[in-house]
Design a protein around this motif. Sequence first.
Motif, PDB file in Angstrom:
ATOM      1  N   VAL A 616     -37.521  49.733  58.642  1.00  0.00           N
ATOM      2  CA  VAL A 616     -37.266  49.811  60.082  1.00  0.00           C
ATOM      3  C   VAL A 616     -37.717  48.544  60.810  1.00  0.00           C
ATOM      4  CG1 VAL A 616     -37.323  52.317  60.202  1.00  0.00           C
ATOM      5  CG2 VAL A 616     -39.449  51.060  60.461  1.00  0.00           C
ATOM      6  N   GLU A 617     -38.604  47.765  60.161  1.00  0.00           N
ATOM      7  CA  GLU A 617     -39.037  46.520  60.811  1.00  0.00           C
ATOM      8  C   GLU A 617     -39.608  45.560  59.772  1.00  0.00           C
ATOM      9  OE1 GLU A 617     -42.060  44.955  64.357  1.00  0.00           O
ATOM     10  OE2 GLU A 617     -42.078  47.069  63.743  1.00  0.00           O
ATOM     11  N   LEU A 618     -39.139  44.317  59.829  1.00  0.00           N
ATOM     12  CA  LEU A 618     -39.733  43.238  59.039  1.00  0.00           C
ATOM     13  C   LEU A 618     -40.658  42.450  59.952  1.00  0.00           C
ATOM     14  CD1 LEU A 618     -36.801  41.850  56.866  1.00  0.00           C
ATOM     15  CD2 LEU A 618     -39.024  42.602  56.004  1.00  0.00           C
ATOM     16  N   LEU A 632     -46.573  43.472  56.536  1.00  0.00           N
ATOM     17  CA  LEU A 632     -45.357  42.763  56.121  1.00  0.00           C
ATOM     18  C   LEU A 632     -44.098  43.444  56.652  1.00  0.00           C
ATOM     19  CD1 LEU A 632     -46.340  42.147  52.377  1.00  0.00           C
ATOM     20  CD2 LEU A 632     -46.543  40.547  54.287  1.00  0.00           C
ATOM     21  N   CYS A 633     -44.063  44.784  56.558  1.00  0.00           N
ATOM     22  CA  CYS A 633     -42.898  45.525  57.053  1.00  0.00           C
ATOM     23  C   CYS A 633     -43.280  46.973  57.261  1.00  0.00           C
ATOM     24  CB  CYS A 633     -41.713  45.407  56.089  1.00  0.00           C
ATOM     25  SG  CYS A 633     -41.874  46.380  54.586  1.00  0.00           S
ATOM     26  N   VAL A 634     -42.382  47.720  57.916  1.00  0.00           N
ATOM     27  CA  VAL A 634     -42.586  49.150  58.162  1.00  0.00           C
ATOM     28  C   VAL A 634     -41.449  49.905  57.490  1.00  0.00           C
ATOM     29  CG1 VAL A 634     -42.823  50.967  59.881  1.00  0.00           C
ATOM     30  CG2 VAL A 634     -43.701  48.679  60.372  1.00  0.00           C
ATOM     31  N   VAL A 644     -46.465  48.407  55.215  1.00  0.00           N
ATOM     32  CA  VAL A 644     -46.748  47.750  53.930  1.00  0.00           C
ATOM     33  C   VAL A 644     -47.502  46.461  54.214  1.00  0.00           C
ATOM     34  CG1 VAL A 644     -45.772  46.780  51.819  1.00  0.00           C
ATOM     35  CG2 VAL A 644     -44.669  48.751  52.914  1.00  0.00           C
ATOM     36  N   ASN A 645     -48.731  46.379  53.706  1.00  0.00           N
ATOM     37  CA  ASN A 645     -49.581  45.211  53.952  1.00  0.00           C
ATOM     38  C   ASN A 645     -49.564  44.266  52.760  1.00  0.00           C
ATOM     39  OD1 ASN A 645     -50.384  46.259  56.457  1.00  0.00           O
ATOM     40  ND2 ASN A 645     -52.034  47.445  55.517  1.00  0.00           N
ATOM     41  N   SER A 646     -49.893  43.030  53.013  1.00  0.00           N
ATOM     42  CA  SER A 646     -49.901  42.030  51.945  1.00  0.00           C
ATOM     43  C   SER A 646     -51.086  42.247  51.008  1.00  0.00           C
ATOM     44  CB  SER A 646     -49.981  40.625  52.547  1.00  0.00           C
ATOM     45  OG  SER A 646     -50.025  39.665  51.516  1.00  0.00           O
ATOM     46  N   PRO A 647     -50.834  42.285  49.697  1.00  0.00           N
ATOM     47  CA  PRO A 647     -51.933  42.475  48.746  1.00  0.00           C
ATOM     48  C   PRO A 647     -52.715  41.198  48.498  1.00  0.00           C
ATOM     49  CG  PRO A 647     -49.864  42.274  47.565  1.00  0.00           C
ATOM     50  CD  PRO A 647     -49.519  42.239  49.029  1.00  0.00           C
ATOM     51  N   VAL A 648     -52.155  40.046  48.909  1.00  0.00           N
ATOM     52  CA  VAL A 648     -52.791  38.746  48.658  1.00  0.00           C
ATOM     53  C   VAL A 648     -52.566  37.827  49.851  1.00  0.00           C
ATOM     54  CG1 VAL A 648     -52.508  38.861  46.136  1.00  0.00           C
ATOM     55  CG2 VAL A 648     -50.690  37.851  47.556  1.00  0.00           C
ATOM     56  N   SER A 649     -53.305  36.743  49.874  1.00  0.00           N
ATOM     57  CA  SER A 649     -53.051  35.671  50.850  1.00  0.00           C
ATOM     58  C   SER A 649     -52.114  34.652  50.212  1.00  0.00           C
ATOM     59  CB  SER A 649     -54.365  34.997  51.247  1.00  0.00           C
ATOM     60  OG  SER A 649     -55.215  35.906  51.903  1.00  0.00           O
ATOM     61  N   GLY A 650     -51.229  34.073  51.011  1.00  0.00           N
ATOM     62  CA  GLY A 650     -50.301  33.097  50.468  1.00  0.00           C
ATOM     63  C   GLY A 650     -49.142  32.844  51.407  1.00  0.00           C
ATOM     64  N   THR A 651     -48.003  32.438  50.822  1.00  0.00           N
ATOM     65  CA  THR A 651     -46.803  32.121  51.601  1.00  0.00           C
ATOM     66  C   THR A 651     -45.660  33.011  51.150  1.00  0.00           C
ATOM     67  OG1 THR A 651     -47.490  29.816  51.783  1.00  0.00           O
ATOM     68  CG2 THR A 651     -45.189  30.301  52.250  1.00  0.00           C
ATOM     69  N   VAL A 652     -44.894  33.547  52.112  1.00  0.00           N
ATOM     70  CA  VAL A 652     -43.742  34.388  51.780  1.00  0.00           C
ATOM     71  C   VAL A 652     -42.675  33.506  51.135  1.00  0.00           C
ATOM     72  CG1 VAL A 652     -41.954  35.911  52.662  1.00  0.00           C
ATOM     73  CG2 VAL A 652     -44.242  35.961  53.690  1.00  0.00           C
ATOM     74  N   ASP A 666     -40.929  51.509  44.576  1.00  0.00           N
ATOM     75  CA  ASP A 666     -41.166  50.300  43.778  1.00  0.00           C
ATOM     76  C   ASP A 666     -40.068  49.245  43.908  1.00  0.00           C
ATOM     77  OD1 ASP A 666     -43.617  51.241  42.775  1.00  0.00           O
ATOM     78  OD2 ASP A 666     -42.601  52.350  41.190  1.00  0.00           O
ATOM     79  N   ASP A 667     -39.052  49.467  44.757  1.00  0.00           N
ATOM     80  CA  ASP A 667     -38.062  48.407  44.982  1.00  0.00           C
ATOM     81  C   ASP A 667     -38.763  47.179  45.569  1.00  0.00           C
ATOM     82  OD1 ASP A 667     -35.996  49.893  44.040  1.00  0.00           O
ATOM     83  OD2 ASP A 667     -34.932  50.127  45.928  1.00  0.00           O
ATOM     84  N   LEU A 668     -38.334  46.005  45.124  1.00  0.00           N
ATOM     85  CA  LEU A 668     -38.968  44.758  45.543  1.00  0.00           C
ATOM     86  C   LEU A 668     -38.648  44.459  47.003  1.00  0.00           C
ATOM     87  CD1 LEU A 668     -40.628  42.279  44.683  1.00  0.00           C
ATOM     88  CD2 LEU A 668     -38.476  41.215  43.952  1.00  0.00           C
ATOM     89  N   ILE A 669     -39.688  44.303  47.813  1.00  0.00           N
ATOM     90  CA  ILE A 669     -39.518  43.986  49.225  1.00  0.00           C
ATOM     91  C   ILE A 669     -39.542  42.478  49.434  1.00  0.00           C
ATOM     92  CG2 ILE A 669     -40.530  44.215  51.532  1.00  0.00           C
ATOM     93  CD1 ILE A 669     -41.611  46.934  50.656  1.00  0.00           C
ATOM     94  N   LEU A 670     -40.584  41.824  48.913  1.00  0.00           N
ATOM     95  CA  LEU A 670     -40.679  40.369  49.047  1.00  0.00           C
ATOM     96  C   LEU A 670     -41.652  39.814  48.013  1.00  0.00           C
ATOM     97  CD1 LEU A 670     -43.612  39.960  50.590  1.00  0.00           C
ATOM     98  CD2 LEU A 670     -42.277  40.442  52.625  1.00  0.00           C
ATOM     99  N   GLU A 671     -41.620  38.511  47.899  1.00  0.00           N
ATOM    100  CA  GLU A 671     -42.512  37.826  46.967  1.00  0.00           C
ATOM    101  C   GLU A 671     -43.395  36.848  47.730  1.00  0.00           C
ATOM    102  OE1 GLU A 671     -40.589  36.617  43.104  1.00  0.00           O
ATOM    103  OE2 GLU A 671     -38.768  37.123  44.243  1.00  0.00           O
ATOM    104  N   ILE A 672     -44.664  36.811  47.342  1.00  0.00           N
ATOM    105  CA  ILE A 672     -45.630  35.914  47.984  1.00  0.00           C
ATOM    106  C   ILE A 672     -46.209  34.980  46.925  1.00  0.00           C
ATOM    107  CG2 ILE A 672     -47.842  35.795  49.215  1.00  0.00           C
ATOM    108  CD1 ILE A 672     -47.218  38.620  50.288  1.00  0.00           C
ATOM    109  N   SER A 673     -46.160  33.694  47.213  1.00  0.00           N
ATOM    110  CA  SER A 673     -46.792  32.723  46.309  1.00  0.00           C
ATOM    111  C   SER A 673     -48.193  32.450  46.816  1.00  0.00           C
ATOM    112  CB  SER A 673     -45.972  31.432  46.246  1.00  0.00           C
ATOM    113  OG  SER A 673     -45.861  30.860  47.542  1.00  0.00           O
ATOM    114  N   GLU A 674     -49.172  32.599  45.935  1.00  0.00           N
ATOM    115  CA  GLU A 674     -50.569  32.416  46.352  1.00  0.00           C
ATOM    116  C   GLU A 674     -50.925  30.931  46.459  1.00  0.00           C
ATOM    117  OE1 GLU A 674     -53.515  35.338  44.864  1.00  0.00           O
ATOM    118  OE2 GLU A 674     -51.970  35.768  43.363  1.00  0.00           O
TER     119      GLU A 674
END
Length: 674
Positions: A616-618, A632-634, A644-652, A666-674
């Motif tokens: 519903v919201e990014l 990160l999103c709702v 949904v909160n970020s499990p790590v610090s980094g860049t989207v 478990d569908d992939l929402i986004l990837e974060i590079s630490e």
Amino acid sequence: MCFNLSSRKREVRRAKADEVLGGFVRKMSREPPVGFRDVLLKEGPEGFARAVRAHQGLLLMDTTFRDAHQSLLATRVRTHDLKRIAPFVAHNFNNLFSVENWGGATFDVAMRFLWECPWRRLQELRKLLPNVPFQMLLRGANAVGYTNYPDNVVFKFCEVAKENGMDIFRVFDSLNYLPNMLLGMEAAGTAGGVVEAAISYTGDVSDPMRQKYSLDYYLKLADELMKAGTHILGIKDMAGLLKPEASRQLIGALRDRFPEVPIHVHTHDTAGVGVAAMLACAEAGADVVDVAVDSMAGMTSQPSMGAIVACTKGTKLNTGISLEKVFDYSEYWEVTRGLYAPFDCTATMKSGNADVYENEIPGGQYTNLHFQAHSMGLGNKFKEVKKAYAEANKLLGDIIKVTPSSKIVGDLAQFMVQNSLTRAEVEERAEELSFPLSVVEFLQGHIGIPHGGFPEPFRAKVLKSLPRMEGRPGASLPPTDFQALEKQLQQAHGDDITSEDMMSAAMYPKVFQEFKEFDSNFGPVECLNTRLFLDGPKIAEEFEVELERGKTLHIKALALGDLTSAGQREVFFELNGQLRSVLVKDTQAMKEMHFHPKALKDVRGQVGAPMPGKVVELKVKQGQKVEKGQPLCVLSAMKMETVVNSPVSGTVAKIHVNSDSSLEGDDLILEISE
């Protein structure tokens, strides 16, 4: 829609309902007899309350039109089926205290799932049932919503409801938070309604080991409600926890303290002792108790009307209701209930269950919680959800559980089961978990302050630096500009916007928007009979739809086209003899076509959906830097929203979803590079 009940069975049941109803209609006189609403219209709310208190015998409120089907059939009963039996009730149950037919979950479900206008339901039933008072459930400062509204919205809502035929407002608060209750009482009273302030009951006043919600707690709360000027004092036992001995103690104490005020008791029959409890209440001095007609009673619904009528016959509590008429009334609902079999709680609950004394799940929530769990892929773990519900309640400090607080407990319980978390693990990991939004907002104080305060240190761990609210949540909200809202709605939907439309939009802006768009595309689907509405027509089937008196459509279903890459099919049909076609989304096929990469649990930067739902919201963009714990999103599923909160610090690094994307667990929402 595709359900397990065959179209043929539905058709047979509909034919049986028509036959039963036809027999009733032929027996009815033209004008219904005088009822308690005539007393209300003549004497006003105060005179009505005096008449109720002076009445000899036990009065009944019939919940069949609202709470019974909310509790048994996930609130899915349509206006179409309520209208068919309403004249029979007007002619044969004129001595009812009231018919509960509105408010609670019926308001948003009407628009969200039945594609009906809830106001139209109230208007049409009022015409058909003019002599019995209508009663609604008002969630105090939350009105008929799950959140806070500006004060002027609550006042305007009650005003419009009264204008449309509502009589009695049962006002409660999910935490018994007095400031919220007082606002709802004032709004209902200002509108000219009968105010029934209802205390939500939990715990067990007859158990000396359960002291948080003691007899003294309830008496002090009742004192405050009487000072505020309630016409009727209600006890709302939403989970069916009121045992006979507790009934005698609680109602007896209230009757001794308030000899002049009518007392009205509501319960659910989840454990199977509802009839005994309500008889105990009546003997202790209650004036009114809630019942449902026999075929819509029991289990998570209210106690049986027929049982109460039979048990009080020939006693000082005699209801004055004909048992034969109860049988006829029940016969209609027995047939009609079969049409809603896919939603029936008996799919998972075959009898009353005393485990309610442990989990304390409200009757009105039980079936909705089951459907919510099923939509989240937890249908086979519902027993675990019920156990987690009790644990979630303890995590939140043993709160009173009724909408919207019960939803908060249910959301947390499903979150725990979805993520295989125990109560101890939730407490230990509270700082790092992405809790459902409802849980976070409750701990912030968005629905009020619970008796005994918020649980610490759990609250501090969850909220961290998030703001806390003090006092009545809605008090700080600016008033709604109804003129601006009307202009906005006229721009979106045309000039024909009513005050009822404005209230629907004020309460549920997104749901109302979707309802208006659906209505614009498909017209008044409430004209369809229930079998057609739920199943759709069979190929080569001919049927009629009466839009209004003298305006009938003759339709014949012809064929379905192939599925397109967009998940649509062309539907061919005849309309009044003319060949037509329309493109329709095949929602079932679209689900089967769903493909989305899964988040790998051993890759730290991959963020997966914690539950099935819609985005519903990014809250972030690609390339944005984020901190651990940052939203990160709702996601939303069956009115449950989770941040949904970020499990790590980094860049989207990459976003794999858009707003409105439908996801599985478990569908992939986004990837974060630490």
